[in-house]
Every structure is written in structure tokens, then in C-alpha cells.
Write an enzyme that holds these catalytic residues in place. Structure first.
Site, PDB file in Angstrom:
ATOM      1  N   SER A 221       4.024   1.978   8.550  1.00 32.64           N
ATOM      2  CA  SER A 221       3.603   1.577   7.229  1.00 32.64           C
ATOM      3  C   SER A 221       5.067   1.125   6.818  1.00 32.64           C
ATOM      4  O   SER A 221       5.276   2.390   6.167  1.00 32.64           O
ATOM      5  CB  SER A 221       2.786   1.268   6.397  1.00 32.64           C
ATOM      6  OG  SER A 221       1.327   1.504   7.176  1.00 32.64           O
TER       7      SER A 221
ATOM      8  N   ASP B 175       1.326  -8.061   2.186  1.00 35.74           N
ATOM      9  CA  ASP B 175       1.188  -6.063   2.081  1.00 35.74           C
ATOM     10  C   ASP B 175       2.526  -6.106   2.174  1.00 35.74           C
ATOM     11  O   ASP B 175       3.668  -5.102   2.627  1.00 35.74           O
ATOM     12  CB  ASP B 175       0.583  -5.407   2.734  1.00 35.74           C
ATOM     13  CG  ASP B 175      -0.240  -4.307   2.728  1.00 35.74           C
ATOM     14  OD1 ASP B 175       0.996  -3.514   1.290  1.00 35.74           O
ATOM     15  OD2 ASP B 175      -0.797  -3.668   3.713  1.00 35.74           O
TER      16      ASP B 175
ATOM     17  N   HIS C 155       0.739  -1.490   0.364  1.00 34.71           N
ATOM     18  CA  HIS C 155      -0.112  -0.141  -0.132  1.00 34.71           C
ATOM     19  C   HIS C 155       1.120   1.583  -0.089  1.00 34.71           C
ATOM     20  O   HIS C 155       0.333   2.539  -0.187  1.00 34.71           O
ATOM     21  CB  HIS C 155      -1.420   0.117   1.686  1.00 34.71           C
ATOM     22  CG  HIS C 155      -0.761   0.482   2.898  1.00 34.71           C
ATOM     23  ND1 HIS C 155      -0.243  -0.698   3.698  1.00 34.71           N
ATOM     24  CD2 HIS C 155      -0.069   1.648   2.760  1.00 34.71           C
ATOM     25  CE1 HIS C 155       0.188  -0.160   4.846  1.00 34.71           C
ATOM     26  NE2 HIS C 155       0.292   1.671   4.684  1.00 34.71           N
TER      27      HIS C 155
END
Ligand code: ARG
Ligand code: GLU
Length: 730
Positions: free
Chosen positions: A666, A246, A106
Site C-alpha cells: 500500500s 486513496d 489509509h
């Protein structure tokens, strides 16, 4: 000693509260203290790498086997040299001597998308460069390494007097900061890529200078199909159990001397000072982990009034997003073309929507408001006799009271009116006209635009605005316009029927007119006028109130923060997150989401197959992965979850840990006690998102993709095992 330093948060809450409960419910007391004891491994805090020495004893007691200098050093290679700020708000880590970098899918999404076309749909199919030549450049994408950080508080506050008014003070500080930045950069004159920032910590009580080296040639090396990289989509986002792969793979390039350089085919892979060895040994519950990355923003030391504001704001913002999502999701379900157009928009809307819901529930469950009020009472009693701190809470309260009305209304502008897509277009046209330019018809906007969806969204949001915003914060003439039109549907209907912006052909025809006519027509366009009416009101009646209140808050929080540190001299205060590099540490650990339910800390491929459903977009497992499962083709990534006599092999996918993280973390490396990479951080559970305001050791968990799943996907799904040969596996 460490106990005292570290038990901080817990002690404030637990001893007092346990006493209170004592008379009422012994069982509650028991559970409360039990959970406090149980979560002894859970760790609140995001620590500055250069000051990590203060935490290192505690870290060692919990399983860290390196030293403070290994984490951060200016003179020798250290772990920080393998961590980057990736793009504008993610983290990435180096995993090979040839500049190979891992981050989240992402985080690389924009790049993967921009290389995708109908012929090469990398979002759907994934992308794997099979040689250096096939790696794809990404103009505009940068990564930044921290060269060093330095406490510059004294120099930034030089000449600042206590009795200065806030505006003069800020001017003085800004000038000092400029001087500090120049000083820091002087050393590196003529060398490319050096950047410097000075950030305030502890609400302006401390200033740190951060010197970065930024590299601008960062190429896409690999990405799994979205059905792996985004598996579970928004349904699973912020949730556990989780099965998302991810991750994405990039490579940093530099010039022949290893210096930053703009993209050039002559550039060569960057040779880092450090890259993370990868541990394939796996993690067990209780194992120490730490996260090294760039958390974006937390507010741990604010008053109850701030929490109260969040608890008013969240439900309003959530409700407005629910209405948008209901409309968009229905349209997406009815038409596959619309699904493609609105998938990314819906994901964006849903991300914070879900996070706020978890945050509100968490604050409610923890009783954060009440705890803060009780703390403030104790603080006020302590501060009463001290001129420096007496009255600070009252002044903070008045500032909140002065800003509350405008802040409440502001939500209905930002999450309401300004979230109508037509308004972002009107803003774009307005900015162009103000700059004396003719707007270009934004093809990318219209490619993914459905005016009918936007019209319905506009109806819902205009209705919200009309129902909730007090007249003083409404544009003049808005209520009258609404009444005159005969209702929201008619009012919004007219706007969409009459505006040329709702239709790219009409906008194109307008901009093709002779310049003067075009400008006149655009300025008089109903959407542009509608936007101006709201933007002007916001600028005139909301911004000034908020800015004034913010100035007071900035001043008073500086005092309150200092006061809290004096009030609790034994508490180890970590600075709120501000996208600067931090270390958080904790352990692999499950949690109890509700009474009688325990969530285990690891998931496996079995869970992916259990969720497999070709009819549900978010759970449509790619054939290649199904095949691996059917043939048990896991190669060296298989782990035995059966017994020795009756082995059963699978592949680990994701794990939970107690590290204190937030948005911006992230892509952060998740490391074991030896500083080896065991996972990539990509999320938190939604019920732990109140950790931006109050960390709950019993509930707060970060979610990471297991590095072995990453390697398995690279090798078995991507067929790019050659990348693993570059890494240092342990
Ligand atoms: N919740 C994660 C974060 O805050 C992941 C967001 C991207 N994933 C998604 N399904 N929308 O950013
Ligand atoms: N997904 C978040 C990010 O993009 C991390 C999740 C969180 O902890 O807020 O940074």
C-alpha cells in the site's frame, strides 16, 4: 532464455494439466491454454532490487526502458532512493527535491485522525497545508530508506553444522547475525538514523542484510476528505470497479546537513538523492508498469497441508467476523453516534474478512490443494533416491498433523475470545498489574466503546468457542461455568454486569482506592479473571504445541525449499515477501471476473458521479467534486474519452495492472517503463488475494489510484496546486 526463466509457474501448471484435461474436455483445455497465452504479460514474482539484473531482459522485452543499475545502486542515485518504508507497514515515495512524499490515505489515516478534532475535522473535510509552517508534525512516525542490501549467507551460517540440533543452530545464527549487524553499523558510528536488519530468505537458506536510514520528522502536508480518500469505504474495499482517491501527502524533514533529526522547528525539508518524475501521459491497456515497495508476507512454496489448514481456518475466522460485523453494523445503522465510534473498528474487521473470503474462493477455483498434492507426488518420486530430500514431505506432514488441533483451537482464541473488546481491556489491566503499575483509565478506549455491542459480540464469540473447541483446548471449569450459569447469555451477562471494566466510571472508582485494595479488586474482577483463564490455557496448552510444530516446520521447510530449487533447476524462484524492498512488474490489464464478463482496467470520474448518493455514507461525493463535475472544471487533468469530432472530457481515477503485490505494498509507487510515477498502489481485487499462496495470472490484479486524479484533487479540491509546482511533471 528469459522465457524459460519466466514461464516457470505457468509451465509447471499448464503442460501437465493440459495433458490431463485432454481426454476429458477439449473445450476446457482450449480455454485453459488460451488464458495462459492471453496472460503472457501477467507476471508472478516480487524480486530483490539488488538482484533485478536477472529479470531485466524480461522486463525490457515487456516495455522497461531503464537498467538494473537505475533500479538499485549503492554508488549512485537510483530509484530505490525515492522509496521508503512508511510507518510500520506501508510504502511511500518521494516526488520532489524538497522531501515531498506520497502514500495512501489509509496509510496516513492514523496521523490524519490524530490531528482531527471537532473544530478541525480533517478526516471529514481534508487537510491542506498552505505553507511549510502549516505542515503538521507526527511524533512516532518514521520513514526508512534502504541504503544498501547485501547477501550475508556465508557469514550468518558460519560455524553452523548440518547435524546441529535446531535450538543450537538458531543460537549460533542469532549470534552471527548480531555480529553482522555490528559490523555493518560500525562504519556509521556517530551518525544518526542508521538501522540494520538481517532477514532470512527462502526459509533460512539465504540471509540478506538491509541497512536503512530512518528519518523521524515526517509532517502531514495534505489529505483529501475521506469521501475521496476512502470513497466507497468497506463496500468497495477489495473491489473493482474502484473510485477511491486513496492518497495522502507528507514531507520529510532533516537537519541543516540533510541528516536525520528528531522534530525541530529548525529542521528543513529533506533533499532526496532521487525523486520520481510524474508522468501525466496516462496508461493504456497493455502498457508496462512496475511496483517498487515493501510487500509484507506471502507463502508461495508451502505444502498442500498448509493450504488445507488455511481452508479450514478461513471459514472459521470469516464466520466469527461475520457475526461481529452483523452486530456492529446493525448498531451503526441505528445510531449515528455509534457509527462514528465503530467506523474504524468495523473497517479493520471487514478488511481481512473480505480478503479471506476472496482467498478461499480463489484457492477453491484454482484447485491449489490438488495441484500442490500432485506436485508433492512428483517431488517425492524425484526425492526418493536422495538422502537429503527423501522423507522431507512426510516430516512436514507430521509437523502439520501435530499442530493442526492447536492451530484450529487457536483461531477461536484470537478471532474469538480475545476479539471481545472487554478482553483487550482486561489484557491491558493485567499487563499493568504484572508490571506493578496501577492502570490508568484508558479514555480513548471508552470514548469509542459501547458495552452493549461488546456484550452481544461476546455472546456470539463465546458460543462459537463453546461449540467448536475440543475439551482439551478449553480452560478447565469453562464448560462447568457455562452450564452453571444456564447458558451463554446468562454467562456473558454476568461477566458484563459484574465487571468494573465494562464501565469507565466504575473502573475509575476502583483505581482510586488505596493501592492494596485496588490491586485486590482488579485482580478479582470477573473480566480480568475470565481473561486470565483463557490466556493461561492458551499459554499452557496451545502455544507450546504450536511453537514445537513451528520449529519442526522451520527446519523441514529449509530442506524442502532447497529441494524444490534443485527439483526445478530452470524455475526462477523469487523469495517470499517479508516486508523487504521488492520490485514487481506487469502490465495495465483488465480481467474476466466470471464467464462472459470483462472488467476494463480504468475508471473515471463518471463512475464516481454514478455512485453518488448523499444518503449512503460511503458514496456521499463531496460538494467540491460535484461542482467540478458539473462545471467540467478539470483544468489540465481532463482527458478526452469521446472522439475527436465529439470530445467528451473526464478525469481518470484508478487502474488495474498485473503486478504481484500484497499487504504492505500500500502506497507503493507504480511506475512506467521510464521510471516515472503513474499511480499509487492501494489494493488488490478480492478474487486475487489467494496470490499470497498461488498467483493466477488470469485473475490477479493490483489496484492503483491514477496519479492524474491525485494531482487533480490536490489542485482542484485542495487548492494546493503549489505542491504540484515542486514536482517534476512529464
Ligand atoms: N484493502 C486495502 C488493504 O488491504 C485497503 C484497506 C483500507 N480501506 C478500507 N476501506 N478499509 O489494506
Ligand atoms: N491495502 C493493502 C495494504 O495496505 C494492499 C492490498 C493488498 O494487496 O493486500 O498494503
Amino acid at each position: 532464455m528469459r522465457e524459460a526463466a519466466h514461464g516457470h509457474g505457468m509451465r509447471i501448471h499448464s503442460s501437465d494439466n493440459c495433458d490431463n484435461f485432454m481426454n476429458k474436455k477439449r473445450l476446457l483445455l482450449f480455454l485453459w491454454c488460451l488464458s495462459a497465452a492471453f496472460s503472457a504479460l501477467a507476471d508472478e514474482g516480487m524480486w530483490l532490487p539488488s538482484l533485478i539484473g536477472r529479470q531485466v531482459d524480461d522486463m525490457k522485452a515487456k516495455g522497461f526502458r531503464l537498467t538494473a543499475v537505475d533500479i538499485y545502486s549503492v554508488n549512485q542515485a537510483s530509484l530505490k532512493d525515492a522509496v521508503v518504508l512508511f510507518g510500520r507497514g506501508c510504502t511511500g515515495e518521494l516526488v520532489s527535491p524538497e522531501g515531498l512524499l506520497l502514500t495512501n490515505h489509509h496509510c496516513g489515516y492514523g496521523q490524519i485522525q490524530s490531528h482531527s478534532s471537532l473544530q478541525h475535522d480533517y478526516l471529514t473535510d481534508g487537510f491542506w497545508a498552505m505553507s511549510r509552517e502549516e505542515e503538521l508534525p507526527n511524533p512516532g512516525l518514521t520513514v526508512s530508506f534502504l541504503v544498501r542490501m547485501e547477501d550475508v549467507t556465508d557469514r550468518v551460517l558460519a560455524g553452523v553444522k548440518d547435524d546441529m540440533d535446531e535450538t543450537r543452530r538458531q543460537k549460533k545464527i542469532a549470534a552471527n547475525i548480531e555480529r553482522e549487524k555490528e559490523r555493518a553499523l560500525k562504519e556509521y558510528k556517530g551518525q544518526k538514523g542508521y538501522e540494520v536488519s538481517v532477514e532470512s530468505l527462502y526459509y533460512g537458506n539465504q540471509y540478506f542484510l538491509f541497512l536503512f536510514r530512518t528519518y523521524g520528522d515526517v509532517r502531514l502536508v495534505g489529505a483529501p476528505p475521506s469521501a475521496i480518500g476512502k470513497f466507497g469505504g468497506d463496500t468497495d474495499n477489495w473491489m473493482w470497479p474502484r473510485h477511491t482517491g486513496d492518497f495522502s501527502v507528507f514531507r520529510i524533514y532533516a537537519d541543516a546537513d540533510n541528516q536525520p533529526a528528531d522534530y525541530s522547528p529548525d529542521n528543513v525539508p529533506y533533499r532526496p538523492r532521487h525523486w520520481f518524475p510524474v508522468s501525466t501521459a496516462g496508461m493504456d491497456e497493455g502498457d508496462f508498469t512496475f511496483v517498487y515497495g515493501c510487500p509484507g508476507s506471502t507463502r508461495e512454496y508451502v505444502t498442500s497441508d498448509h493450504v488445507a489448514r488455511v481452508m479450514v481456518s478461513n471459514p472459521n475466522k470469516i464466520r466469527m467476523r461475520t457475526e461481529r460485523l452483523d452486530i456492529i453494523n446493525a448498531a451503526m445503522a441505528a445510531d449515528p453516534a455509534v457509527r462514528i465510534k465503530y467506523a474504524s473498528k468495523a473497517a479493520n474487521i471487514a478488511n481481512a474478512w473480505k480478503k479471506w473470503q476472496g482467498e478461499s474462493l480463489g484457492l477453491e477455483r484454482l484447485g491449489t490443494l490438488g495441484k500442490k498434492r500432485a506436485y508433492e507426488e512428483r517431488f517425492a518420486r524425484w526425492a526418493a533416491g536422495q538422502p537429503e530430500y527423501a522423507g522431507v514431505l512426510e516430516r512436514l506432514r507430521s509437523a502439520y498433523e501435530a499442530g493442526n488441533g492447536a492451530s484450529y483451537a487457536a483461531d477461536f482464541y484470537t478471532e474469538g475470545i480475545f476479539s471481545i473488546e472487554l478482553m483487550s481491556l482486561a489484557n491491558y489491566v493485567t499487563v499493568a498489574l504484572e508490571a506493578g503499575e496501577m492502570p490508568v483509565v484508558p479514555g480513548l478506549f471508552y470514548k469509542d466503546y459501547e458495552p452493549e455491542i461488546d456484550r452481544q459480540v461476546a455472546c456470539a464469540l463465546v458460543r462459537e468457542f463453546a461449540e467448536h473447541v475440543p475439551a482439551v483446548f478449553m480452560p478447565d471449569g469453562f464448560a462447568e461455568g457455562l452450564a452453571e450459569a444456564g447458558g451463554v447469555e446468562e454467562y456473558v451477562g454476568r461477566l458484563f454486569d459484574r465487571s468494573a471494566l465494562a464501565d469507565s466510571a466504575r473502573l475509575a472508582a476502583l483505581t482510586a482506592l488505596p493501592r492494596k485494595e485496588a490491586v485486590a479488586a482488579l485482580t478479582a474482577d470477573p473480566a480480568v479473571e475470565f481473561y486470565a483463564m483463557f490466556a493461561d490455557t492458551y499459554r499452557q496448552r496451545i502455544s507450546p504445541v504450536l511453537e514445537e510444530a513451528d520449529r519442526t516446520l522451520a527446519r523441514e521447510y529449509r530442506t524442502y525449499m532447497r529441494g524444490q530449487m534443485e527439483f526445478e533447476p530452470e524455475r526462477n524462484f523469487y523469495p517470499d515477501a517479508n516486508l523487504t524492498l521488492r520490485v514487481a512488474y506487469g502490465a495495465v490489464e483488465g480481467y474476466n471476473p466470471e464467464d462472459g464478463v470483462r472488467h476494463l482496467p480504468v475508471t473515471t470520474l463518471e463512475g464516481i458521479i454514478a455512485k453518488d448518493n448523499p444518503d449512503i455514507y460511503d458514496y456521499d461525493v463531496p460538494d467540491a467534486l460535484r461542482r467540478c463535475y458539473e462545471e467540467k472544471d478539470y483544468g489540465r487533468w481532463a482527458v478526452n474519452v469521446g472522439t475527436e469530432e465529439e470530445p467528451y472530457y473526464t478525469v481518470p481515477v484508478a487502474f488495474l495492472a498485473t503486478n504481484h503485490t500484497t499487504g504492505g505494498n500500500s502506497g507503493s509507487p507504480v511506475l512506467n517503463g521510464d521510471g516515472e510515477l503513474v499511480g499509487i498502489n492501494f489494493d488488490r481485487t478480492w478474487l486475487s488475494t489467494m496470490s499470497d499462496l498461488e498467483f493466477d495470472p488470469a485473475m490477479c490484479r493490483n489496484i492503483s489510484v491514477d496519479i492524474r486524479y491525485v494531482l487533480f484533487v490536490i489542485e482542484k479540491i485542495g487548492g494546493a496546486g503549489y505542491l504540484i509546482d515542486e514536482m517534476t511533471l512529464r
